[in-house]
Design a protein around this motif. Structure first.
Motif, short mmCIF file in Angstrom:
data_model
loop_
_atom_site.label_atom_id
_atom_site.label_comp_id
_atom_site.label_asym_id
_atom_site.label_seq_id
_atom_site.Cartn_x
_atom_site.Cartn_y
_atom_site.Cartn_z
N UNK A 91 18.20 31.39 -15.73
CA UNK A 91 19.41 31.70 -14.99
C UNK A 91 20.59 31.14 -15.77
N UNK A 92 21.63 31.93 -15.89
CA UNK A 92 22.80 31.47 -16.64
C UNK A 92 24.05 31.63 -15.76
N UNK A 93 24.87 30.63 -15.77
CA UNK A 93 26.16 30.75 -15.08
C UNK A 93 27.26 30.27 -16.00
N UNK A 94 28.34 31.02 -15.99
CA UNK A 94 29.53 30.59 -16.70
C UNK A 94 30.65 30.53 -15.69
N UNK A 95 31.33 29.41 -15.66
CA UNK A 95 32.39 29.23 -14.69
C UNK A 95 33.69 28.91 -15.40
N UNK A 96 34.74 29.53 -14.91
CA UNK A 96 36.05 29.24 -15.47
C UNK A 96 36.76 28.23 -14.58
N UNK A 97 37.25 27.19 -15.18
CA UNK A 97 37.99 26.19 -14.42
C UNK A 97 39.40 26.71 -14.26
N UNK A 98 39.84 26.74 -13.04
CA UNK A 98 41.09 27.44 -12.78
C UNK A 98 42.35 26.64 -13.14
N UNK A 150 33.74 20.19 -9.52
CA UNK A 150 33.42 21.55 -9.97
C UNK A 150 32.05 21.62 -10.61
N UNK A 177 29.30 21.07 -8.08
CA UNK A 177 29.12 22.27 -7.26
C UNK A 177 28.39 23.35 -8.04
N UNK A 178 28.79 23.50 -9.28
CA UNK A 178 28.17 24.52 -10.12
C UNK A 178 26.65 24.31 -10.18
N UNK A 222 25.02 24.69 -6.60
CA UNK A 222 24.97 26.09 -6.18
C UNK A 222 23.91 26.86 -6.96
N UNK A 266 30.12 40.97 -18.56
CA UNK A 266 29.36 39.90 -19.21
C UNK A 266 28.00 39.70 -18.55
N UNK A 267 27.96 39.80 -17.22
CA UNK A 267 26.68 39.59 -16.54
C UNK A 267 25.68 40.67 -16.91
#
Lengths: 364, 1025
Positions: free
Chosen positions: B718-725, B737, B740-741, B744, B937-938
């Motif tokens: 499983x891969x997640x990429x998160x952008x910090x706002x 953050x 949570x990442x 979650x 991207x997903x």
């Protein structure tokens, strides 16, 4: 903080049946999430809406990738990208090719062309099925049609072989293909009471008896050069049907036929008098339908004619189904006793099928 | 000409349409090996061509056989223009080069294109005829077996475990060569794939040579990594453990009675002689940071804090003459090795004697262009330096070896953090030497020494402890001292006595850093590192206490460097070891005790913490047998401060007693809340949600406390990429953050796999990277395994008892070796421990050079020493010749697409591995210029990972295997440019291809009985999918 990318890939592809259904039904991701929330899944599992959203997205993406393979199911079996257990593969295919009764009734007998595809908007509004789902179902019909249209051999077998569908679903598709090819009218108001099942039943009888394939089905001779086609009606047969006209055109023959039927059925029908009064009309109707089948346009109206000429008159006289059966049996059988009539085989091929169809069509 | 490679191209299927006009393809195939190329005929107008080619024969050196991949290119013939490439297949023929593995590679391979992904499949048959080469000075090392598995592979027996092997090769990265400006992305990607394939072949061959030199015949725990250093080049490096393995003639003897294949080795461990009672103890990573600055004191207590290189190194405290007592035998066995390291995480019974604690070292380096690829000295020196550091840490812990050893890097622009970590340990010498072979198998009966606690006993001198620790007598045998907490990087030894179940424990941390260039940047990072280590450890400790547990296994701390931040992620599996004391609770101390409301708040929080501990104890079934304190009686009257974490110096012990609401008599762990930071910490402690009922998770091979696995497994990535706002991020917001990442992500996994309940996520492996300024990428690979809740564990118990009786330990032998003081084991560190917070960069160069000199010096002395102890007795030719040849056809002969299982574990539940077919080591690049069209991207990455799985499975199936064990995704580098609608991803995976047989198929007769027994029990719990 927003997730830009969020994926889950299993060595064995995860398939969630509920989500698959939602996807097939054409719901958008957000609608699907809302529906899942409503199903109480969050309470059951203690998950959050965000988790559900991510899960739904993931499944939708997988389905989207699988869709290309589902268009040619044998590919799904041989592909290497998704490792899916055979039982799951079967489920994916079967569900993908399943269709809604409401939808198929709208499209049955229509030409599977771009023109019809444009009407899908209306069908969607009318039936309450999402446009996306309508498109999928329509495309499925069209795809199956294209593949088996020109193919030799049994229609059902061909469909089964090329789309790996269950026996039941293959038969349904055979009916759809047969109807689309012959463009039978099914949308008229007076035909609205008929279900897809009714038509499919008739289609099967007609494929079995009235097509070229029906003639060539000599089990001892599988390599015969006879055009073994299940989708087209036997043109020669339709041409010959004109010969049946004598049954109503020849007044003596008609009277004799009537008296034969009446003698046998006297006291056996609750609606005997109505039958006796209507016999000539009914017989004319049935024979004229046969005689007209040389014209493509009349072929298309076959079901309209049958309902108009036979089902409706009987229904208005409140014939019970049992009486209709008795009548039709006697009606076709007694022709054998008409010495002046030479086309017994033709009559049987025609009436055998028609009798089955009429009995199925005769309901409220 | 020692080898002949034969290739036959049979057919293709599902090819893409290359000719729009006809909707067909005129395909042909080019087969290339080294510089020789063959072509098939063009098969006109078909998407399912049947080439049925002749056998293409390549006559090649075995050196080339090892280095080069077989390259198969499928093309579309075009009369008027250049032929279009459809895609390629690279086949690593290494598995064909040693006996016992695969004999033929035959099957359908996905045709892969770096731009379009998989485009159809091709059926290929590959064979190799090897001629024996008698040349002693050859450059090849055919015949050395490689295993990714970090334990002794299941159907082998370790005759000798030789030790550490390492190698690295460097090259220019084709992506950064000038030619890349004029060639297509496809050509560039292919050049890169090919180069890396070549480099890994070369690396493997070189390592093989080293193994042969050591008279070994296999590498276990082989870990190969790539460092994409950008402009400065491409480094491929590998480490492993050289062994001499013996194929078990009747592996069935090792078959466990129940469904717990990893429990095969049940013999009691070698227990150390009782005479060394004055040995002392160990590593509680609890540390007293009394100074306002982090000091050497601290860095030793958690020996992960020492980082060399940048010169900021507050080096390990050697602290005068080192007084550990080591057995001479062991000493000499290990001294001949430059680095007594072992990449294994699980060991044969009796191998591991004591465990000291985690040792780790990090080093921040500035990358510069590798000028001469043939002399990768700089990189070698960097690693040598770090390994030296690790070695000295181990010494400080009274250990002569490091097990569960691994190395990693994190690169951002030109800054690179090199990390190494392992577990300091004392090993049983009999596996390490050739001479003692005979005693190895003899099963001597001896008095029953306590089982399952030996490894916990401290290996260091009690009177001269490297750090303050709280020692008690072992709760199991009551004879030896044990620490109160134990951290390790290895798997839980199979004989360890554990109370209850284990659980995954993670510490997560972010630290902002100013953007800087080169040296300033490196300095900034060096300055941050110790604080991060410290906090990661504090978090781990707190969370461990909160779970009511006292030991961590499989600890892996990853520090990732980005443009403007550093991230730390530590994962481990917490357990309650019966031998260690019950952990005390956590106490919260307020700074201003007079404030009423504040106090109330504190006590409220205290209550919450106590509740959580109680709840966790229940959840993980931690209910150790009550041992009365009086009986044990702590012999060392330790001041309480030792077990306390002080956040500032202003603490007075009175406050603590005042607030002692917690777990009565136990020494509690005190958290003082003196600022908002601390408050955050406490809060974050409580935010970790336990997995939903029916779920367990761990990052080790198996879950402590569960051993009734059923056969259903599901490996996933499983891969997640998160952008910090926000632009002005604070450390706290970042931490939240990140937390949570991860949380979650775990929640999502639990939800997705809910149909498998009851199940356990094993080998949960998190990887964090910071691909861009505000992006965090987390990649998780793990396997979910179902287990049977109801089935009793009796089978295992009887097994343990049985094995107890035949426990083979040759204690007497060990006792004979005179114990000796070895104070001169290592020269003390030449540099005064510098203050970690103030790095003088200017002096770096000087220090570094002198440092390297020192290493060289050391290396020489060690080498000299090795000459004295000569190795004798050569038992078997390492090549294994025909003796071992066991060319039985693989049992799976399924005509349809066979199922290939993949798992990061070394075993398959409910099944027995009958054959190892060779190592799978694959590197793929995928690029797209139509990102939106491929589902963003997903969609892009989802498809790519699915394709990678498919290609791994296809290769395994072609080798005749039906599973990959010890599978690992070592790299997943994802880059995107949404504005240009482009993305690129590099993935590197490896594992061992194996053949397994279901246990139910194996012993039809014997299993009938137990299954009949459990049938009524598991009627409802069975999961079917």
């Amino acid at each position: 903080m927003t997730s830009e990318l969020d994926i889950f890939v299993g060595n064995t592809t995860l398939i969630d049946e509920d989500v698959y259904r939602l996807w097939l039904d054409g719901y958008s991701v957000s609608d699907a999430v809302a529906l899942r929330v409503r199903s109480g899944i969050l309470e059951q599992t203690g998950a959050t809406a965000a988790v559900l959203q991510s899960d739904t997205m993931d499944h939708y993406r997988t389905f989207h990738m699988l869709e290309r393979l589902l268009h040619a199911p044998p590919k799904l079996l041989h592909q290497l990208i998704f490792q899916i257990p055979p039982s799951r593969q079967a489920l994916l295919i079967e569900r993908y090719y399943a269709f809604d009764e409401a939808f198929v009734r709208e499209v049955l007998g229509k030409k599977l062309s771009k023109g019809t595809k444009k009407d899908l908007d209306d069908i969607s509004t009318k039936t309450g099925i999402t446009l996306k789902s309508c498109r999928r179902q329509f495309d499925n019909f069209k795809r199956v049609f294209k593949v088996v249209e020109e193919m030799r051999g049994s229609l059902v077998d061909n469909i089964q072989q090329h789309f790996l569908l269950s026996d039941r679903l293959s038969r349904d598709y055979a009916a759809i293909v047969f109807f689309a090819n012959n463009r039978f009218e099914t949308g008229k108001k007076k035909l609205q009471y008929l279900s897809f099942g009714d038509f499919a039943f008739c289609a099967e009888l007609m494929i079995q008896n009235w097509t070229l394939g029906a003639v060539g089905e000599a089990p001892t001779d599988p390599d015969s050069q006879v055009d073994d086609m299940d989708v087209d009606l036997d043109k020669e047969f339709l041409q010959d049907l004109k010969e049946l006209k004598v049954l109503v055109a020849d007044k003596d023959l008609l009277d004799l036929h009537k008296s034969l039927v009446c003698t046998t059925l006297r006291g056996k029908l609750t609606v005997f008098s109505e039958m006796e009064a209507n016999f000539k009309n009914l017989s004319r109707g049935l024979v004229n339908v046969a005689a007209k089948l040389t014209h493509n346009k009349d072929v298309r109206d076959l079901f309209v004619d049958l309902v108009e000429k036979f089902v409706e008159p009987c229904r208005s006289d409140h014939w019970p189904l049992a009486d209709v059966r008795l009548f039709l049996n006697q009606y076709s059988a007694s022709v054998h006793s008409l010495d002046g009539f030479r086309h017994q085989a033709l009559w049987d091929r025609y009436m055998g099928t028609l009798r089955g169809c009429l009995l199925r069509l005769y309901h409220d | 000409m020692p080898g002949k490679l034969k290739v036959k191209i049979v057919a293709g299927r599902h090819l893409p349409v290359m000719d729009r006009a006809s909707d067909l393809t005129d395909a042909f195939v080019e087969v290339k090996f080294g510089n020789t190329t063959f072509k098939t005929d063009v098969y006109l107008k078909s998407l399912n061509p049947q080439w049925n080619s002749e056998w293409f024969k390549f006559e090649v050196d075995d050196e080339d056989l090892q280095d080069e991949p077989l390259q198969i290119t499928v093309l579309d013939h075009d009369t008027y223009s250049a032929n279009d490439a459809i895609g390629k297949v690279y086949i690593d023929i290494d598995p064909l080069l040693y006996s016992e593995a695969a004999t033929v590679i035959s099957g359908w391979f996905p045709i892969y294109d770096t731009i379009h992904g998989i485009r159809g499949e091709i059926n290929v048959i590959v064979k190799v005829d090897l001629f024996n080469d008698l040349n002693r000075f050859r450059q090849s090392s055919c015949g050395v077996k490689f295993f990714c598995t970090t334990s002794i592979p299941k159907c082998y027996r370790a005759v000798i475990i030789h030790g550490f092997v390492e190698e690295l090769v460097v090259n220019e990265d084709p992506e950064y060569q000038w030619i890349d400006r004029i060639r297509t992305p496809r050509a560039s990607n292919e050049a890169r794939q090919r180069l890396i394939s070549l480099m890994s072949g070369e690396l493997q061959r070189k390592i093989g040579l080293k193994v042969l030199e050591m008279r070994g015949n296999a590498v276990v725990g082989y870990l190969q990594c790539f460092d994409l250093e950008g402009e400065s080049g491409l480094v491929v490096r590998a480490i492993g453990t050289a062994c001499t393995l013996d194929k078990l003639s009747s592996p069935a003897a090792f078959l466990p009675a129940c469904n717990s294949p990893s429990k095969e080795m049940k013999e009691s461990p070698l227990v150390h002689p009782p005479s060394h009672g004055c040995r002392s103890t160990h590593n509680s990573p609890i540390h007293t940071a009394t100074g306002s600055r982090l000091t050497q004191n601290f860095s030793v207590s958690v020996p992960t804090l020492i980082y060399t290189g940048m010169g900021s190194g507050s080096a390990g405290k050697e602290g005068g003459p080192f007084k550990a007592l080591l057995r001479q035998q062991t000493q000499s066995a290990l001294e001949q090795r430059e680095f007594p390291f072992f990449t294994l995480t699980a060991f044969p019974p009796g191998f591991l004697v004591h465990v000291g604690g985690v040792v780790s070292a990090r080093s921040v380096k500035l990358l510069d262009r590798i000028h001469n690829p043939d002399e990768p000295e700089t990189r070698d020196a960097w690693w040598a330096e770090i390994r030296q550091e690790i070695k000295s840490h181990a010494k400080a812990l009274g250990c002569h070896a490091v097990v569960g050893y691994s190395e990693s890097t994190s690169i951002c622009e030109e800054v690179c953090i090199l990390s190494a970590s392992g577990t300091a340990a004392v090993l049983n010498p009999r596996f390490l030497q050739d001479g003692t072979l005979e005693g190895c198998l003899e099963q001597r009966l001896e008095e029953n020494l306590p089982v399952g606690c030996g490894f916990c006993h401290i290996p260091y001198d009690e009177l001269n402890m490297p750090f303050p620790a709280h020692l008690t007598y072992c709760y199991n045998c009551r004879k030896q001292k044990v620490p109160d907490v134990l951290f390790t990087t290895i798997d839980l030894p199979t004989d360890a006595t554990v109370v209850g179940k284990g659980c995954l424990i993670q510490a997560r941390l972010c630290r902002l850093k100013k953007k800087a260039q080169a040296e300033a940047n490196a300095t900034a990072i060096s300055n941050l590192l110790p604080f991060m280590e410290y906090e990661v450890h504090t978090q781990l400790m707190n969370k461990l206490k909160l779970k009511g547990m006292n030991a961590l296994f499989g600890l892996r701390i990853q520090i990732t460097v980005g443009e403007n931040m550093l991230m730390g992620l530590a994962s481990a599996t917490g357990v309650y070891l019966a031998a260690l004391p019950t952990p005390g609770g956590i106490q919260i101390a307020g700074k201003t005790p007079n404030d009423g409301s504040y106090e109330q708040h504190i006590s409220h929080m205290q209550k919450k913490i106590n509740d959580t501990i109680a709840k966790n104890k229940e959840l993980y079934e931690i209910n150790p047998p009550e041992t009365s304190e009086e009986l044990i009686g702590s012999p060392i009257p330790e001041p309480r401060q030792h077990s306390r974490l002080l956040r500032s110096q202003s603490e007075s012990s009175d406050e603590v007693t005042e607030l002692d609401l917690s777990h009565g008599k136990k020494d509690a762990f005190v958290l003082e809340i003196d600022d908002t930071d601390a408050l955050e910490d406490v809060h974050s402690l409580l935010t970790d949600v336990p997995p939903p009922p029916g779920f367990y998770s761990c990052n080790t091979e198996i879950m402590p406390g569960i051993n009734n696995w059923t056969s259903e497994i599901q490996m996933f990535t499983s891969v997640r990429v998160t952008r910090l706002s926000s632009l002005n991020l604070t450390n706290q917001a970042l931490n939240k953050n990140f937390n949570d990442l991860c949380e979650n992500l775990l929640k999502s996994l639990y939800f997705k796999l809910r149909s498998m309940i009851p199940c356990c996520l094993c080998h949960v492996n998190f990887t964090v990277s910071l691909p861009e300024d505000e992006l965090i990428q987390v990649t998780v690979t793990a396997v979910a395994i179902t287990f049977d809740k109801n089935q009793a564990l009796q089978t295992t118990k009887t097994h343990v008892e049985k094995s107890l009786q035949r426990a083979s330990t040759d204690n007497e032998e060990l006792l004979q070796f005179p114990l000796e003081l070895c104070s001169d084991s290592i020269p003390s560190h030449p540099f005064p421990p510098a203050k970690a917070t103030s790095v003088d960069y200017s002096s770096f160069a000087d220090r570094c050079s002198s440092w390297i000199e020192l290493i060289k010096l050391k290396a020489q002395t060690i080498r000299r020493g090795s000459i004295k102890t000569t190795v004798t007795v050569e038992k078997a030719s390492p090549m294994g010749e025909g003796n071992f040849r066991n060319r039985s056809a693989p049992p799976c002969a399924n005509s349809t697409v066979g199922v290939v299982k993949m798992t990061p574990l070394s075993f398959i539940p409910g099944a027995k591995i009958t054959k190892y077919l060779g190592i799978i080591n694959m590197f793929f690049i995928r690029e797209t210029t139509s990102l939106r069209e491929e589902g963003g991207v997903s969609g892009f990455l989802h498809a790519f990972i699915a394709e990678v799985f498919a290609m791994v499975r296809a290769h395994v199936a072609a080798l005749g295997g039906n599973a990959v064990v010890s599978y690992i995704m070592k790299q997943c580098v994802f880059m995107e440019n949404p504005n240009k609608n482009q993305a690129q991803c590099l993935i590197n995976v490896s594992g061992d291809a194996v053949v397994f047989v279901r246990e139910s198929d194996l012993e039809v007769v014997s299993t009938q009985h137990p299954t009949a027994n459990c049938q009524p029990l598991c009627a409802g719990g069975e999961v079917t999918t």
